[in-house]
Every structure is written in C-alpha cells, then in structure tokens.
Design an enzyme around this catalytic site. Structure first.
Site, mmCIF file in Angstrom:
data_model
loop_
_atom_site.group_PDB
_atom_site.id
_atom_site.type_symbol
_atom_site.label_atom_id
_atom_site.label_comp_id
_atom_site.label_asym_id
_atom_site.label_seq_id
_atom_site.Cartn_x
_atom_site.Cartn_y
_atom_site.Cartn_z
ATOM 1 N N THR A 64 3.086 1.705 -7.902
ATOM 2 C CA THR A 64 2.016 2.268 -7.076
ATOM 3 C C THR A 64 2.470 3.528 -6.350
ATOM 4 O OG1 THR A 64 0.467 1.843 -5.261
ATOM 5 C CG2 THR A 64 2.559 0.682 -5.153
ATOM 6 N N ARG A 65 1.489 4.414 -6.058
ATOM 7 C CA ARG A 65 1.749 5.600 -5.246
ATOM 8 C C ARG A 65 0.751 5.656 -4.078
ATOM 9 N NH1 ARG A 65 -2.394 8.583 -8.326
ATOM 10 N NH2 ARG A 65 -2.823 9.847 -6.502
ATOM 11 N N HIS A 94 -4.186 -2.261 -0.902
ATOM 12 C CA HIS A 94 -5.276 -2.949 -0.220
ATOM 13 C C HIS A 94 -5.449 -4.338 -0.831
ATOM 14 C CE1 HIS A 94 -5.960 0.740 1.831
ATOM 15 N NE2 HIS A 94 -6.213 1.401 0.717
ATOM 16 N N HIS A 131 -5.424 -4.674 -4.648
ATOM 17 C CA HIS A 131 -4.099 -4.615 -5.287
ATOM 18 C C HIS A 131 -3.333 -5.915 -5.058
ATOM 19 C CE1 HIS A 131 -5.157 -0.445 -4.002
ATOM 20 N NE2 HIS A 131 -5.020 -0.274 -5.300
ATOM 21 N N ARG A 147 -6.251 0.429 -14.462
ATOM 22 C CA ARG A 147 -7.185 1.444 -14.936
ATOM 23 C C ARG A 147 -6.593 2.821 -14.636
ATOM 24 N NH1 ARG A 147 -11.364 4.304 -13.335
ATOM 25 N NH2 ARG A 147 -13.219 4.290 -14.649
#
Ligand code: PPS
Length: 573
Positions: free
Chosen positions: A198-199, A203, A206, A292
């Site tokens: 992740t970058r 929330h 996730h 996605r």
C-alpha cells in the site's frame, strides 16, 4: 558477502554487503575513483539491491539487460524481471568511465555506500522504456514524467559491492530487511504469509480485505507499505505509518505484522504488480494481494485510465507459477449498510445500498473539520489523519498584498495584522516591503532579476510560516505575475494563500506621493520606478481587489477578514 544465501523462506537471496575488512580495502582504494552522489530514487534502488529485496539482481542493469527487461520482461539469464533498474548519471559524470572502472556511490552527505564495478556505459533509451514498461509516452503519467524530466541521459551498469545500507533514522524497528523478515517468519512459525502492498492510509475497506484474504488462506498477514517514493502528492509516510500502527491493533493477535519497504515506486501498473510480487517473495512471503488498478497512476488528461482495472491481476496470473508466489486477487470492497459489513463489490446483490467515501470527499471533510464516519475508517485512524490535516481554522495561511508604491499596502497590512492579533490563536508575521528590503534583501536593487529574488525570499519565509501554522502578511510591490504564481504554488499546498491586489491607480499614488519618490522618479533621479519607468503586471488571479479610493484601510482590512472567514481560515477553532 555471500552471493546467494539460501533461506528457509522465499528461495535464494542476493546479499551484496561486504565484510568489514573488504569495506576498509574499498574505502582506502576509493581515493582514486570517481564518485556519484545518489538521487533519492537511486538511494531506494541501491538499498534493495544491497539487501536482496531485488534478488536476483546483483547490481545496476547493463545495456543488454536493460533492453531485454524492457522488451521481454526478462534478464539475460532468462529470469523474470519487469522493471529496469539502471543507474542514470550525467554525461560529465560518465566521462572517463568504461568497462573495468570503479565508481564510488555516495549518499548526499558524501558517505560511500557502495562501489560499482562498471561493466557498461550506455545511452538511456527512454523512449523504449516509456513504450514497453509504462505503455505510454504521456508526460502526465508520473512514471513517464520522472523518466523524461528527472533522469539523466547516460546509464552505468555493473555489479555492486555494498559497504553499508543507506542511513534511515525513521522507524528503524519497522525497517526489516528481507533476511531479517525471513528469520522472523521462521522464528514465529509463519509458514504462510500474505503480503499487502500500500501507498495510502488504510481504511476499513483495506482492513476487511486483508483480514478476509488472510482468513481464507489460513495465513498470516504482512502489511508492507512503501515508504521510499510513491506517487507525487501522496500522503507523507509518517502519517501513514501512524495510521498503519493503529490498524494493526484490530487484527487477531499474533497474526499480522507491519514492516516498511524502502521502494521507489514507478506507478507502472501491471508490470509493477509483477515486480511487487517478486520483491515480496524475496521478503519471505508466500502470497501477495493484488486489488483493483494495482500500482496504477489513475487516468490521463482525457479521463482514460492508463491501465485496465484488472490488467495487473491478469499479468501476474500468467507468471505466478514461475515466480513461486501466489497471487490473491481482490475485487473492490464496498460497505453494505443494511448488513453493516464490507463485501467484495461483485458479491453484493443488485439493488442493495452500498456506501463509500471518495478521496476528494475525505479531503473535504478533513479541511472543514467534518466528522469521518467509523464505518469508513477506524476512529484512531481518523484522529491521526485529523492531526496531520487540521481543519482550515487551524492551518497557517499567507495574505500576499501586491500593488504600486504608495497604493496603501502597508497601511492595510498593518490594520489586518492588528485585527488578526485581536482574534488570537496564531502567530502573525508582517513582511512589509520596506522591512524585507532592510532585513532580508538589503543588497538587492530594482531590476527584474533582483525583484524576483526578493519575492522568492519573501515567498520562502511565508511558506515556512504557513507550514508551521502561522499567519504571514506580505506587502511588497511584487510587480511580476510569474513569480507571484511561483510563490502561490509554493505556499498554497501548505495552508492557504490569498492574493490581495491593492489596485490604487498610478495617478492617485503619484498625487499622494507620501515618500516623494514619484517626483524623484519623474525627474529621473530614481530609475526603474514601478508604474513610471518600470512595468506592473496587474494580477488576474487575485482573490481580493481593493480600491483605496473607495475604501478606508479599516474597511479594506475588514473585507479581507470576511473573506478569510468565508473560506474557513478564521472562525470557530
Ligand atoms: S519589489 O518590486 O516587490 O521587489 O519591491 P519592494 O521590495 O516592495 O520595494 C518597494 C519599496 O522600495 C522603494 N523603492 C522603489 N519601488 C519601486 N521601484 C523602485 N525603483 C524603487 N526604489 C525604491 C519604495 O519605497 C517601495 O516601497 P512601498 O512601500 O511599496 O512604497
């Protein structure tokens, strides 16, 4: 240094760090070698080359490898490798370098981190990289923009000998190398680990996605965020790491771990997903989540996405077996209100109400201090985001006056300062033209070049004040549009920027002539005098325009206060 270190997890791992004796030898010999100071991107690449995160690479790509990686996604050995990792240098730095040369690689403080045993010096074929790796030549793509605007023309290839990893002072306990992470997995008995890249802050969506992935696989979870370089404009990694630490507490005990990855992302979508999977395998993971539009930079100017939403999943699917890390594909997770649960979008029946909050909406809520619902993000995460993004009434801002000499800028600026001090809560600094000319720019004259330097200095000070939550009131003539815009671009992202044009006509200023300067300018005693013998570019982007023929200084200051109130910069705190 062991070339290939076989570890219980994740296959062979390259280790290019030399022992103390060899390091000493290299340091002594380096006096005769040329040096190259690594850019932030190159520092990230070097770290992963030295610590094995980029295994099987053992150095920067030579031309043959660069071309094969671009064209076929493979190294000359035949192994899969989707992203070129080449060391770009200026033509001056490349002068004198040839096969067999040694190049000392240094950090910005001059510390030698590694030695490159040069095997090739070649021209960096940017067009090839853009077309094959990014699939586009569009400079709005952040990876392509970096390629064309921020890389040098010449590349140097060769094997590395590492003396030490780049210094990182933030979160040292969370910056585990591949070898250390593998050892930790082994010690904890984690035979199956699914990694999440992740970058962004995490929330609830996730969280639910990662929890579901780990549960379905009966695997442990590695939250593995990128803290090297991400997409320009992303949230800073300090805030993100605090958010991840908060999320971590919500997973079942002893099943999830947070570790930071010093990767410089390229935003290359499908190819980058394959790269991420290889890296996670090197870090000892057995599974990798791909959602996605993985590592995609969004859409071009015409609104067309650079990559299809599931292109990354498709490309990795073709190669996962060969790579030896399993992909865990995920659809977007949405919140189903009536069931108070998160579900993959393709599993939600038609007609069922789902809720979501876009990035833009989240930013609006933060700026206006509006509540962020707990179905969207954990309250502790919301609190971290609010801490880094206080509502406008607690952010700093700059009021930047521009207008002719004698237009009334200083008088209005003084009244405004007093009114803001009356309100209290934020320190106020007045950077009046004369004050600045005395204290910051005493050596400067009034040529265009000097005026621009003067305004840039004012802009820099104002940006620091704004960044730290204060109020800067600037009141120079600032006759040139371009540099005013430069200052706006510098300050606005750090808080607020309000340009006030004090539009008193030159005839009125000349008539008032409080300092007697206009008379001197007319007599030719003062050269380059704005409005008389020097230009004033009327701002077309001013938030407020003040006509001092119609308003008193108090009225003008009050109109600025009302504008600031309307925009949310002053008000309830
Ligand atoms: S600039 O163009 O923004 O860098 O100018 P600034 O720093 O505001 O300085 C303007 C003040 O310097 C005095 N002064 C002159 N102004 C304009 N042109 C020339 N050639 C010039 N020479 C001296 C003048 O008093 C300005 O003060 P203000 O407060 O604007 O009247």
């Amino acid at each position: 240094m062991q070339d290939h270190l076989t570890a219980p997890h994740g296959g062979t791992l390259v280790d290019r760090l030399v022992d103390a004796e060899r390091a000493e030898e290299l340091r002594a010999a380096s006096r005769d070698w040329p040096s190259w100071t690594l850019s932030p991107r190159q520092l990230c690449d070097l770290e992963l080359l030295l610590n094995g995160g980029f295994s099987p690479l053992d150095g920067f790509l030579d031309q043959a490898a660069f071309r094969k990686v671009c064209e076929e996604m493979r190294l000359p050995s035949g192994e899969l490798w989707p992203i070129p990792v080449n060391l770009d240098v200026t033509p001056q730095a490349a002068e004198g370098l040839a096969t067999g040369s040694k190049l000392a690689l240094r950090d910005p403080e001059g510390v030698m981190l590694a030695v490159l045993d040069v095997s090739d010096v070649y021209e960096h074929d940017r067009e090839l990289e853009a077309e094959k790796v990014f699939g586009t030549d569009d400079r709005n793509h952040p990876g392509v923009a970096h390629l064309y605007q921020r890389t040098n023309e010449i590349s140097v290839g060769g094997r590395l000998e590492g003396l030490r990893l780049p210094s990182q002072y933030d979160y040292p306990m969370l910056r585990r190398t591949p070898a250390r992470l593998r050892r930790e997995f082994a010690r904890l008995g984690w035979r199956k680990t699914v990694a999440f890249q992740t970058r962004n802050p995490m929330h609830r969506a996730h969280f639910e996605l990662t929890l579901r992935a780990a549960r379905n696989l009966e695997a442990n979870l590695l939250i593995h965020p990128v803290v090297g370089m991400t997409k320009p404009g992303d949230l800073d990694h300090y805030t993100r790491v605090r958010c991840y630490q908060q999320v971590l507490g919500h997973y079942p005990r002893n099943t999830a771990m947070l570790s930071l990855l010093p990767l410089a992302m390229r935003m290359a979508g499908p190819r980058e997903a394959v790269w991420h999977a290889i890296i996670r395998k090197n870090y000892g993971c057995t599974h990798f989540i791909v959602g996605r539009d993985h590592a995609g930079p969004g859409s071009d100017d015409g609104g067309k996405p650079y990559y299809g939403p599931y292109d990354a999943q498709q490309l990795l699917r073709q190669h996962e077996e060969e790579l030896g890390i399993e992909m865990v594909p995920f659809q977007m997770m949405v919140y189903v209100e009536e069931r108070d649960s998160y579900e993959p979008v393709d599993e939600v029946e038609e007609g069922v109400r789902t809720l979501s909050i876009s990035g833009t909406e989240l930013r609006r809520r933060l700026a206006e201090g509006v509540e962020i619902p707990s179905w969207f993000t954990f309250p502790e995460v919301a609190a971290e985001l609010q801490k880094s993004h206080p509502p406008r009434a607690r952010q700093g801002f700059t009021v930047f006056f521009s207008g002719l000499s004698g237009a009334g800028k200083s008088t209005i600026a003084n009244v405004l300062q007093v009114k803001l001090l009356e309100l209290g809560g934020r320190p106020v600094t007045l950077l009046d033209g004369d004050i600045v000319r005395t204290n910051l720019s005493s050596e400067l004259g009034f040529s265009k070049e000097h005026r621009d330097i003067n305004i840039r200095r004012i802009g820099f000070v104002a940006s620091e004040i704004t960044k730290n939550g204060g109020i800067a009131i600037c009141a120079p003539i600032a006759p040139y549009d371009r540099v005013r815009k430069e200052v706006r671009d510098l300050v606005a992202p750090l808080g607020g920027f309000v340009l006030v044009h004090v539009a008193t006509p030159v005839e009125v200023c000349e008539q008032r002539d409080r300092k007697g300067l206009y008379a001197k300018a007319r007599a030719g005693l003062i050269k380059e005098f704005t409005g008389i013998s020097d230009p004033y570019e009327v701002p077309e982007d001013a938030e407020i325009e003040i006509d001092t023929e119609k308003l008193t200084a108090e009225e003008a200051a009050q109109s600025i206060i009302l504008y600031l109130e309307k925009e949310g910069f002053i008000g309830a705190r």
